[in-house]
Write an enzyme that holds these catalytic residues in place. Structure first.
Site, PDB file in Angstrom:
ATOM      1  N   HIS A   1       0.823  -1.207   0.000  1.00  8.51           N
ATOM      2  CA  HIS A   1       0.000   0.000   0.000  1.00  8.51           C
ATOM      3  C   HIS A   1       0.863   1.265   0.000  1.00  8.51           C
ATOM      4  O   HIS A   1       1.585   1.510   0.964  1.00  8.51           O
ATOM      5  CB  HIS A   1      -0.889  -0.037   1.255  1.00  8.51           C
TER       6      HIS A   1
ATOM      7  N   GLU B   1       0.318  -0.808  -4.724  1.00  9.87           N
ATOM      8  CA  GLU B   1      -0.782   0.156  -4.846  1.00  9.87           C
ATOM      9  C   GLU B   1      -0.168   1.535  -4.757  1.00  9.87           C
ATOM     10  O   GLU B   1       0.722   1.782  -3.935  1.00  9.87           O
ATOM     11  CB  GLU B   1      -1.784  -0.060  -3.704  1.00  9.87           C
TER      12      GLU B   1
ATOM     13  N   ASP C   1      -1.114   6.055  -5.667  1.00  8.30           N
ATOM     14  CA  ASP C   1      -2.169   7.053  -5.905  1.00  8.30           C
ATOM     15  C   ASP C   1      -1.692   8.066  -6.931  1.00  8.30           C
ATOM     16  O   ASP C   1      -0.528   8.487  -6.879  1.00  8.30           O
ATOM     17  CB  ASP C   1      -2.478   7.789  -4.599  1.00  8.30           C
TER      18      ASP C   1
ATOM     19  N   HIS D   1      -0.513  10.837  -2.632  1.00  3.30           N
ATOM     20  CA  HIS D   1      -1.828  10.478  -2.090  1.00  3.30           C
ATOM     21  C   HIS D   1      -2.768  11.668  -1.917  1.00  3.30           C
ATOM     22  O   HIS D   1      -3.945  11.599  -2.268  1.00  3.30           O
ATOM     23  CB  HIS D   1      -1.660   9.780  -0.730  1.00  3.30           C
TER      24      HIS D   1
ATOM     25  N   GLU E   1      -4.522   3.942  -8.153  1.00  2.00           N
ATOM     26  CA  GLU E   1      -5.747   4.584  -7.665  1.00  2.00           C
ATOM     27  C   GLU E   1      -5.829   6.009  -8.190  1.00  2.00           C
ATOM     28  O   GLU E   1      -4.975   6.849  -7.887  1.00  2.00           O
ATOM     29  CB  GLU E   1      -5.804   4.582  -6.132  1.00  2.00           C
TER      30      GLU E   1
HETATM   31  O1  G3P Z   1      -6.669   1.539  -2.503  1.00  2.00           O
HETATM   32  C1  G3P Z   1      -6.885   1.274  -1.166  1.00  2.00           C
HETATM   33  C2  G3P Z   1      -6.593   2.457  -0.301  1.00  2.00           C
HETATM   34  O2  G3P Z   1      -5.382   3.003  -0.730  1.00  2.00           O
HETATM   35  C3  G3P Z   1      -7.654   3.495  -0.347  1.00  2.00           C
HETATM   36  O3  G3P Z   1      -7.489   4.485   0.603  1.00  2.00           O
HETATM   37  O4  G3P Z   1      -6.806   6.695   1.408  1.00  2.00           O
HETATM   38  O5  G3P Z   1      -5.171   4.862   1.403  1.00  2.00           O
HETATM   39  O6  G3P Z   1      -5.879   5.907  -0.729  1.00  2.00           O
HETATM   40  P1  G3P Z   1      -6.280   5.528   0.662  1.00  2.00           P
HETATM   41 CA    CA Z   2      -4.725   4.593  -2.276  1.00  2.00          CA
END
Ligand code: G3P
Ligand code: CA
Length: 240
Positions: free
Chosen positions: A6, A33, A35, A48, A108
């Protein structure tokens, strides 16, 4: 069960930096993962928040800086001073690196707070430029962004992110021609998992921190866990 790091190996390294991605790969994670947001000059960047204040030594909105300006800020600052200087990566820089890795990537699209026009097309263009189509899952809390992506390129998988839950999650994703459901662990019930499995939808669950939760997800047969600690995730995934 696959393990997704993450924001990279963000439990230990500065989130969404190349360092965190490289360290995640070293743990044996299956995927990463990250952003993405859009700069003033329309570059897709890996960060993020809509603002740079929390994670860097700068201040202000991502959308108000060009990429040349943005990359001068230190994204390692989110972890104090222990990791030197780490720039905010462009998504293109990430793709260049990922092309030579066997990892898959969950990108994301951060389009819920600010809607960045054409971020879907720009992200897809980079994925295609580096031939990563079959190793990407696009996801967003703004589920319409994912429907747009799927309409634009049906060869790239999509996932619906939800803050809490959708009871008929499997039907919801299937009828929108989306392959994955990305629920928050806190609200996930076994019936949602059943709904997904009955409709051929994979679950990528976030955020996983504790090993006992990882084991429960493994028992429930989810596709992947999205965790800040890919080392822990790897160990649980590999248990007999
Ligand atoms: O994609 C899962 C998670 O990353 C979503 O929440 O706020 O960590 O981007 P956040
Ligand atoms: Ca995310």
């Amino acid at each position: 069960m696959k393990v997704m790091a993450h924001r990279g190996y963000s439990g230990k390294y500065p989130e969404n930096t190349m360092l965190a991605f490289e360290e995640a790969a070293k743990t044996g994670a299956d995927g990463i993962e990250l952003d993405v947001q859009l700069t003033k000059d329309g570059q897709v960047v890996v960060i993020h928040d809509e603002r740079i204040d929390r994670t860097t030594d700068g201040s202000g909105w991502v959308k108000d800086y060009t990429y040349e300006e943005l990359k001068k800020f230190n994204a390692a600052r989110v972890k104090g001073d222990q990791f030197g200087f780490q720039p905010i990566p462009s998504f293109e820089e990430y793709c260049v690196w990922a092309k030579n890795q066997s990892l898959f990537t969950n990108v994301e699209l951060k389009t819920s707070i600010i809607y960045y026009p054409e971020i879907e097309e720009k992200t897809i263009a980079l994925i295609r430029k580096y031939g990563l189509e079959d190793r990407i899952i696009l996801s967003s809390f703004n589920n319409a962004s994912i429907v747009l992506c799927r309409q634009s390129d049906e060869t790239i998988a999509g996932g619906f992110l939800v803050e809490k839950y959708v009871d008929n999650a499997g039907v919801y994703a299937r009828t929108c021609y989306v392959q994955y459901y990305h629920p928050n662990l806190e609200y996930l019930k076994e019936e949602h998992v059943r709904s997904c499995s009955q409709n051929g939808i994979g679950l990528n669950v976030w955020p996983l921190i504790e090993e006992e939760d990882m084991r429960r997800m493994k028992k429930w047969g989810v596709n992947s866990i999205i965790t800040n600690y890919p080392d822990r995730g790897r160990a649980v995934a590999d248990e007999d």
